[in-house]
Scaffold this active site. Sequence first.
Site, mmCIF file in Angstrom:
data_model
loop_
_atom_site.group_PDB
_atom_site.id
_atom_site.type_symbol
_atom_site.label_atom_id
_atom_site.label_comp_id
_atom_site.label_asym_id
_atom_site.label_seq_id
_atom_site.Cartn_x
_atom_site.Cartn_y
_atom_site.Cartn_z
ATOM 1 N N VAL A 159 0.880 -1.349 0.213
ATOM 2 C CA VAL A 159 -0.206 -0.157 0.192
ATOM 3 C C VAL A 159 0.549 1.095 -0.627
ATOM 4 O O VAL A 159 0.433 2.313 -0.684
ATOM 5 C CB VAL A 159 -1.192 -0.149 1.104
ATOM 6 C CG1 VAL A 159 -0.154 0.242 2.602
ATOM 7 C CG2 VAL A 159 -2.406 1.282 1.017
ATOM 8 N N GLU A 167 8.513 -12.234 1.909
ATOM 9 C CA GLU A 167 9.656 -11.944 0.942
ATOM 10 C C GLU A 167 10.593 -12.765 0.509
ATOM 11 O O GLU A 167 10.466 -13.653 -1.050
ATOM 12 C CB GLU A 167 10.160 -10.386 0.252
ATOM 13 C CG GLU A 167 10.481 -10.247 -0.595
ATOM 14 C CD GLU A 167 11.111 -8.693 -0.436
ATOM 15 O OE1 GLU A 167 10.262 -7.700 -0.978
ATOM 16 O OE2 GLU A 167 12.294 -8.659 -0.425
HETATM 17 C C1 LIG Z 1 9.315 -3.660 -2.867
HETATM 18 C C2 LIG Z 1 9.118 -4.711 -1.493
HETATM 19 O O1 LIG Z 1 9.020 -5.857 -2.337
HETATM 20 N N1 LIG Z 1 8.266 -4.572 -0.515
HETATM 21 C C3 LIG Z 1 8.631 -5.682 0.389
HETATM 22 C C4 LIG Z 1 10.074 -5.020 1.281
HETATM 23 O O2 LIG Z 1 9.697 -3.912 2.398
HETATM 24 P P1 LIG Z 1 8.685 -2.378 2.814
HETATM 25 O O3 LIG Z 1 9.683 -1.244 3.121
HETATM 26 O O4 LIG Z 1 8.118 -2.637 0.993
HETATM 27 O O5 LIG Z 1 7.916 -3.011 3.693
HETATM 28 P P2 LIG Z 1 6.688 -2.903 4.359
HETATM 29 O O6 LIG Z 1 7.140 -1.860 5.632
HETATM 30 O O7 LIG Z 1 5.940 -1.595 2.874
HETATM 31 O O8 LIG Z 1 5.500 -3.527 4.220
HETATM 32 C C5 LIG Z 1 4.857 -3.941 3.603
HETATM 33 C C6 LIG Z 1 3.431 -3.838 3.449
HETATM 34 O O9 LIG Z 1 3.009 -4.704 4.924
HETATM 35 C C7 LIG Z 1 1.926 -3.485 5.477
HETATM 36 N N2 LIG Z 1 2.264 -2.619 6.761
HETATM 37 C C8 LIG Z 1 3.272 -3.082 7.107
HETATM 38 C C9 LIG Z 1 3.613 -2.737 8.464
HETATM 39 C C10 LIG Z 1 2.833 -1.597 9.215
HETATM 40 O O10 LIG Z 1 2.634 -1.066 9.903
HETATM 41 N N3 LIG Z 1 1.595 -1.615 7.857
HETATM 42 C C11 LIG Z 1 0.922 -2.174 7.288
HETATM 43 O O11 LIG Z 1 0.015 -2.463 6.945
HETATM 44 C C12 LIG Z 1 1.723 -2.564 3.781
HETATM 45 O O12 LIG Z 1 0.375 -2.877 3.120
HETATM 46 C C13 LIG Z 1 2.467 -2.302 3.603
HETATM 47 O O13 LIG Z 1 2.747 -2.537 2.252
HETATM 48 O O14 LIG Z 1 9.983 -6.693 2.444
HETATM 49 C C14 LIG Z 1 8.780 -6.880 2.500
HETATM 50 C C15 LIG Z 1 8.412 -7.731 4.082
HETATM 51 O O15 LIG Z 1 9.618 -7.999 4.920
HETATM 52 C C16 LIG Z 1 7.361 -7.184 2.061
HETATM 53 O O16 LIG Z 1 7.512 -7.957 1.663
HETATM 54 C C17 LIG Z 1 7.236 -5.749 1.392
HETATM 55 O O17 LIG Z 1 6.046 -5.968 0.603
#
Ligand SMILES: CC(=O)N[C@H]1[C@@H](OP(=O)(O)OP(=O)(O)OC[C@H]2O[C@@H](n3ccc(=O)[nH]c3=O)[C@H](O)[C@@H]2O)O[C@H](CO)[C@H](O)[C@@H]1O
Length: 316
Positions: free
Chosen positions: A174, A265
């Site tokens: 998101v 992931e």
């Molecule tokens: C670009 C990409 O491939 N991103 C991946 C990466 O880091 P990201 O830094 O992109 O992870 P992230 O913090 O965006 O978390 C993934 C998703 O979980 C949900 N969320 C997370 C935290 C929170 O407090 N509330 C919430 O709703 C939200 O939909 C978010 O988009 O690694 C993660 C696992 O470690 C996920 O596999 C992500 O998809």
Amino acid sequence: MKFQNINTFLLVLAGISVTGLIFLGYSSTSLRYKEKRFCLNPDGKVVPVTPWLSPIVWEGTFDPLLIDSIYRQQNITIATTVFALGKYTQFLKDFLESAEQNYFVGFRVHYYLFTDQPEQVPEVKLGEERQLTVLKVPSSNRWQEITLRRMEKLEKLIESRLVNEADYVFSLDVDTKFYGRWGAESLGRLIGVIHPGYYQTAREQFPYERRPESQAFIPYAEGDYYYGGAVIGGLVKDVYEAAKTCREQLDIDAAKSIEAAWQEESHLNKYFLYNKPSKVLSPEYLWQDFKPHTNEVKIIRFSQVIKNYAAVRPNP
Ligand SMILES: CC(=O)N[C@H]1[C@@H](OP(=O)(O)OP(=O)(O)OC[C@H]2O[C@@H](n3ccc(=O)[nH]c3=O)[C@H](O)[C@@H]2O)O[C@H](CO)[C@H](O)[C@@H]1O
Ligand SMILES: [Mn+2]
């Protein structure tokens, strides 16, 4: 058998071990790789097909109008799951508004939005034949738990609803925004996206889980791409198998108190290693706003917005 001396014994032991290793090497089911990079040719041009003959979707490899018109005849529904828990509800407005402008425009899209705060879901005007269902889930005080639990939620949603309500499903991060067209060229049996941080990287440097104790373990000699956890898609049945398997593997790890390097992931990368995607989306379909533009990526369709990790996540 009685050995003359300890040296003979050690020699025999070494012989048996080497024979065993050679046998294992030939009889194990590991995949055989020659190449180490699969995205760019040595001249820097993008590669449009994987070594197992799945297309890699880059701008210029498809006709957008034709491909949309082919799939539109099939009268399909595309389910799209998105999670917004805690402070991540702030990303919803841009995500949904930009999706309405760019994501499967002209198709029936049903968003399934998982949140712990339904009252924070913004009013966004949806196009014709587009629908949003809000599903309440418990909060969590660990971001790792939120992101990895998506597999279980996806598995259960497919079981309870999507088998009857959709043809294809995508699960998307998101904290993102659509900047360009994302259409029927992305449809297929099982879809993964190449992580924008690793499309130029040699396999040994991929951040796969490297501890053999984890179910997500991938040895240094294997792997084609590093896939981003932010996008998984395909036919409902095939995404179900992927989500279910990842959830099972996550549970096995959890029972041993192991959390893979990049949570779900890492498990998704393991799944895709042995269950190859039928189509691979190029980093056009998952960029990062902070990354400078490069020659290979002609158009950015979907990108991670810049976020202050300390401010939006419930824990470090
Ligand atoms: C670009 C990409 O491939 N991103 C991946 C990466 O880091 P990201 O830094 O992109 O992870 P992230 O913090 O965006 O978390 C993934 C998703 O979980 C949900 N969320 C997370 C935290 C929170 O407090 N509330 C919430 O709703 C939200 O939909 C978010 O988009 O690694 C993660 C696992 O470690 C996920 O596999 C992500 O998809
Ligand atoms: Mn993210």
